[in-house]
Design a protein around this motif. Sequence first.
Motif, PDB file in Angstrom:
ATOM      1  N   GLU A 253       1.642  -8.186  -3.014  1.00  0.00           N
ATOM      2  CA  GLU A 253       2.336  -9.218  -3.795  1.00  0.00           C
ATOM      3  C   GLU A 253       1.344 -10.057  -4.608  1.00  0.00           C
ATOM      4  O   GLU A 253       1.611 -10.401  -5.762  1.00  0.00           O
ATOM      5  CB  GLU A 253       3.142 -10.122  -2.854  1.00  0.00           C
ATOM      6  N   ILE A 254       0.209 -10.363  -4.003  1.00  0.00           N
ATOM      7  CA  ILE A 254      -0.822 -11.144  -4.710  1.00  0.00           C
ATOM      8  C   ILE A 254      -1.356 -10.362  -5.897  1.00  0.00           C
ATOM      9  O   ILE A 254      -1.508 -10.891  -7.005  1.00  0.00           O
ATOM     10  CB  ILE A 254      -1.973 -11.503  -3.739  1.00  0.00           C
ATOM     11  N   LEU A 255      -1.642  -9.076  -5.681  1.00  0.00           N
ATOM     12  CA  LEU A 255      -2.166  -8.223  -6.752  1.00  0.00           C
ATOM     13  C   LEU A 255      -1.126  -8.051  -7.857  1.00  0.00           C
ATOM     14  O   LEU A 255      -1.471  -8.028  -9.044  1.00  0.00           O
ATOM     15  CB  LEU A 255      -2.557  -6.865  -6.180  1.00  0.00           C
ATOM     16  N   LYS A 256       0.112  -7.950  -7.469  1.00  0.00           N
ATOM     17  CA  LYS A 256       1.194  -7.823  -8.446  1.00  0.00           C
ATOM     18  C   LYS A 256       1.306  -9.084  -9.303  1.00  0.00           C
ATOM     19  O   LYS A 256       1.489  -9.014 -10.519  1.00  0.00           O
ATOM     20  CB  LYS A 256       2.517  -7.570  -7.716  1.00  0.00           C
ATOM     21  N   ALA A 257       1.183 -10.248  -8.659  1.00  0.00           N
ATOM     22  CA  ALA A 257       1.260 -11.520  -9.394  1.00  0.00           C
ATOM     23  C   ALA A 257       0.075 -11.681 -10.343  1.00  0.00           C
ATOM     24  O   ALA A 257       0.226 -12.212 -11.453  1.00  0.00           O
ATOM     25  CB  ALA A 257       1.310 -12.681  -8.407  1.00  0.00           C
ATOM     26  N   GLU A 258      -1.112 -11.217  -9.925  1.00  0.00           N
ATOM     27  CA  GLU A 258      -2.302 -11.346 -10.762  1.00  0.00           C
ATOM     28  C   GLU A 258      -2.276 -10.413 -11.960  1.00  0.00           C
ATOM     29  O   GLU A 258      -2.661 -10.779 -13.067  1.00  0.00           O
ATOM     30  CB  GLU A 258      -3.564 -11.071  -9.921  1.00  0.00           C
ATOM     31  N   ASN A 259      -1.799  -9.166 -11.744  1.00  0.00           N
ATOM     32  CA  ASN A 259      -1.816  -8.164 -12.818  1.00  0.00           C
ATOM     33  C   ASN A 259      -0.542  -8.142 -13.647  1.00  0.00           C
ATOM     34  O   ASN A 259      -0.522  -7.592 -14.753  1.00  0.00           O
ATOM     35  CB  ASN A 259      -2.064  -6.765 -12.240  1.00  0.00           C
ATOM     36  N   GLY A 260       0.523  -8.714 -13.085  1.00  0.00           N
ATOM     37  CA  GLY A 260       1.779  -8.749 -13.839  1.00  0.00           C
ATOM     38  C   GLY A 260       2.552  -7.448 -13.810  1.00  0.00           C
ATOM     39  O   GLY A 260       3.503  -7.264 -14.579  1.00  0.00           O
ATOM     40  N   GLU A 261       2.171  -6.520 -12.948  1.00  0.00           N
ATOM     41  CA  GLU A 261       2.905  -5.259 -12.841  1.00  0.00           C
ATOM     42  C   GLU A 261       2.844  -4.752 -11.403  1.00  0.00           C
ATOM     43  O   GLU A 261       1.923  -5.069 -10.651  1.00  0.00           O
ATOM     44  CB  GLU A 261       2.321  -4.210 -13.784  1.00  0.00           C
ATOM     45  N   ASP A 262       3.830  -3.952 -11.048  1.00  0.00           N
ATOM     46  CA  ASP A 262       3.931  -3.430  -9.688  1.00  0.00           C
ATOM     47  C   ASP A 262       3.283  -2.048  -9.639  1.00  0.00           C
ATOM     48  O   ASP A 262       3.865  -1.047 -10.063  1.00  0.00           O
ATOM     49  CB  ASP A 262       5.396  -3.351  -9.273  1.00  0.00           C
TER      50      ASP A 262
ATOM     51  N   MET B 100       2.696  -0.242  -7.130  1.00  0.00           N
ATOM     52  CA  MET B 100       3.290   0.634  -6.120  1.00  0.00           C
ATOM     53  C   MET B 100       4.352   1.553  -6.701  1.00  0.00           C
ATOM     54  O   MET B 100       4.641   2.618  -6.146  1.00  0.00           O
ATOM     55  CB  MET B 100       3.882  -0.217  -4.980  1.00  0.00           C
ATOM     56  N   GLN B 101       4.940   1.148  -7.845  1.00  0.00           N
ATOM     57  CA  GLN B 101       5.933   2.005  -8.492  1.00  0.00           C
ATOM     58  C   GLN B 101       5.289   3.280  -9.028  1.00  0.00           C
ATOM     59  O   GLN B 101       5.920   4.333  -9.092  1.00  0.00           O
ATOM     60  CB  GLN B 101       6.615   1.246  -9.625  1.00  0.00           C
ATOM     61  N   PHE B 102       4.019   3.173  -9.436  1.00  0.00           N
ATOM     62  CA  PHE B 102       3.314   4.343  -9.956  1.00  0.00           C
ATOM     63  C   PHE B 102       2.774   5.216  -8.832  1.00  0.00           C
ATOM     64  O   PHE B 102       2.787   6.445  -8.908  1.00  0.00           O
ATOM     65  CB  PHE B 102       2.165   3.900 -10.867  1.00  0.00           C
ATOM     66  N   LEU B 103       2.252   4.555  -7.775  1.00  0.00           N
ATOM     67  CA  LEU B 103       1.625   5.310  -6.687  1.00  0.00           C
ATOM     68  C   LEU B 103       2.642   5.820  -5.673  1.00  0.00           C
ATOM     69  O   LEU B 103       2.450   6.878  -5.069  1.00  0.00           O
ATOM     70  CB  LEU B 103       0.593   4.426  -5.969  1.00  0.00           C
ATOM     71  N   GLY B 104       3.700   5.033  -5.491  1.00  0.00           N
ATOM     72  CA  GLY B 104       4.712   5.430  -4.527  1.00  0.00           C
ATOM     73  C   GLY B 104       4.390   5.007  -3.104  1.00  0.00           C
ATOM     74  O   GLY B 104       5.166   5.267  -2.186  1.00  0.00           O
ATOM     75  N   PHE B 105       3.244   4.356  -2.916  1.00  0.00           N
ATOM     76  CA  PHE B 105       2.875   3.853  -1.598  1.00  0.00           C
ATOM     77  C   PHE B 105       1.902   2.676  -1.771  1.00  0.00           C
ATOM     78  O   PHE B 105       1.395   2.436  -2.878  1.00  0.00           O
ATOM     79  CB  PHE B 105       2.230   4.958  -0.740  1.00  0.00           C
ATOM     80  N   ASN B 106       1.634   1.982  -0.683  1.00  0.00           N
ATOM     81  CA  ASN B 106       0.735   0.832  -0.704  1.00  0.00           C
ATOM     82  C   ASN B 106      -0.635   1.253  -0.164  1.00  0.00           C
ATOM     83  O   ASN B 106      -0.798   1.483   1.036  1.00  0.00           O
ATOM     84  CB  ASN B 106       1.311  -0.300   0.151  1.00  0.00           C
ATOM     85  N   PRO B 107      -1.655   1.338  -1.047  1.00  0.00           N
ATOM     86  CA  PRO B 107      -2.974   1.800  -0.602  1.00  0.00           C
ATOM     87  C   PRO B 107      -3.830   0.681   0.003  1.00  0.00           C
ATOM     88  O   PRO B 107      -4.943   0.946   0.470  1.00  0.00           O
ATOM     89  CB  PRO B 107      -3.603   2.304  -1.905  1.00  0.00           C
ATOM     90  N   LEU B 108      -3.354  -0.538  -0.036  1.00  0.00           N
ATOM     91  CA  LEU B 108      -4.141  -1.671   0.440  1.00  0.00           C
ATOM     92  C   LEU B 108      -4.195  -1.711   1.960  1.00  0.00           C
ATOM     93  O   LEU B 108      -3.425  -1.031   2.647  1.00  0.00           O
ATOM     94  CB  LEU B 108      -3.555  -2.974  -0.114  1.00  0.00           C
ATOM     95  N   GLN B 109      -5.088  -2.543   2.477  1.00  0.00           N
ATOM     96  CA  GLN B 109      -5.284  -2.646   3.923  1.00  0.00           C
ATOM     97  C   GLN B 109      -5.005  -4.068   4.403  1.00  0.00           C
ATOM     98  O   GLN B 109      -5.138  -5.035   3.644  1.00  0.00           O
ATOM     99  CB  GLN B 109      -6.729  -2.269   4.290  1.00  0.00           C
ATOM    100  N   ASN B 110      -4.608  -4.170   5.656  1.00  0.00           N
ATOM    101  CA  ASN B 110      -4.517  -5.493   6.277  1.00  0.00           C
ATOM    102  C   ASN B 110      -5.926  -6.082   6.347  1.00  0.00           C
ATOM    103  O   ASN B 110      -6.923  -5.353   6.496  1.00  0.00           O
ATOM    104  CB  ASN B 110      -3.946  -5.385   7.691  1.00  0.00           C
ATOM    105  N   SER B 111      -6.026  -7.395   6.246  1.00  0.00           N
ATOM    106  CA  SER B 111      -7.354  -8.009   6.225  1.00  0.00           C
ATOM    107  C   SER B 111      -7.315  -9.416   6.807  1.00  0.00           C
ATOM    108  O   SER B 111      -6.246 -10.032   6.931  1.00  0.00           O
ATOM    109  CB  SER B 111      -7.908  -8.055   4.802  1.00  0.00           C
ATOM    110  N   ILE B 112      -8.498  -9.906   7.143  1.00  0.00           N
ATOM    111  CA  ILE B 112      -8.663 -11.284   7.603  1.00  0.00           C
ATOM    112  C   ILE B 112      -9.692 -11.948   6.699  1.00  0.00           C
ATOM    113  O   ILE B 112     -10.838 -11.475   6.608  1.00  0.00           O
ATOM    114  CB  ILE B 112      -9.136 -11.346   9.071  1.00  0.00           C
ATOM    115  N   ASP B 113      -9.291 -13.011   6.025  1.00  0.00           N
ATOM    116  CA  ASP B 113     -10.210 -13.771   5.171  1.00  0.00           C
ATOM    117  C   ASP B 113     -10.833 -14.898   5.989  1.00  0.00           C
ATOM    118  O   ASP B 113     -10.125 -15.659   6.662  1.00  0.00           O
ATOM    119  CB  ASP B 113      -9.477 -14.359   3.966  1.00  0.00           C
TER     120      ASP B 113
END
Length: 291
Positions: free
Chosen positions: A93-102, A104-117
Amino acid sequence: MSSSFDKFQKRKLISSYFSVVLSIALVLFLLGLLGLLVINANKVANHFREQVTVTIYLKDTAKDIEIKQLEKSLAIADYVKSTNYVSKEQAAEILKAENGEDFMQFLGFNPLQNSIDINLKADFVTSEKLEEISKDALSKNFVAEVSYDNDLVNLMNDNVRKISFWVLLLSGIFTLIAVLLINSSIRLSVYSKRFTIKTMQMVGATKRFIRWPFILNSIKLGIIGAIIALIGMGFVLYYIDKTFPELTLLTNQVYLIALFAGVFLLGILITWFSTFLATQRFLNLKTDQLY
């Protein structure tokens, strides 16, 4: 004719006093701002250090209990200021808000990982400590990667050291300039009354008797100038605190009170010392040297 001359002398005297007060106020105001910078330089530097984020990326196979244990151990660590768990869905969701596009619609899956900042406490934002944290985290089999900007950390620490040095150097230079400027203004004020000083001396007045009214008057001007400078410093401090509340400039109340008191006393001491030297100089001059 005499009345006009008296009015002219009075206006000239008021103008002289005004210029002295203005000079004192401006110099002390700038000196006070520099003092604020010196006091808060470390706090500002620490604020920027604590914005450095270390991100621990977790493998998809990581169990919830393992993640929670890692979060808990990091939260109680003495070098950690704050932690924030970011799920892969939140990251998308953060990446989508920053880039202005989704994407995941192109890839068909979420390649990102869970993380701890992680945000570290300022004293621990060093290359050595970051490397230690990274190795400790990577030793856990459910951690995929640890990411942080080491070049930025080194650059920030180098710049903090350089800025601290120059701030201290400028503080010393500016303090000297402040003393010289106020001393010059006071000397000009006393210079305009050199004939009065010599006349009083010729009729038998002691040096102490002659000097005291000048010193007392200059101290009053110094107090007025210092009060004006302190009011200006208060407005600037209030504005900065409202604009950048995260700096918490008003929390160092002891240092702020000491700084304001120091500026006030400096206004008195400089005017007293400058007037003493100026009157002493004219008291020691011969009559023909006054011209």
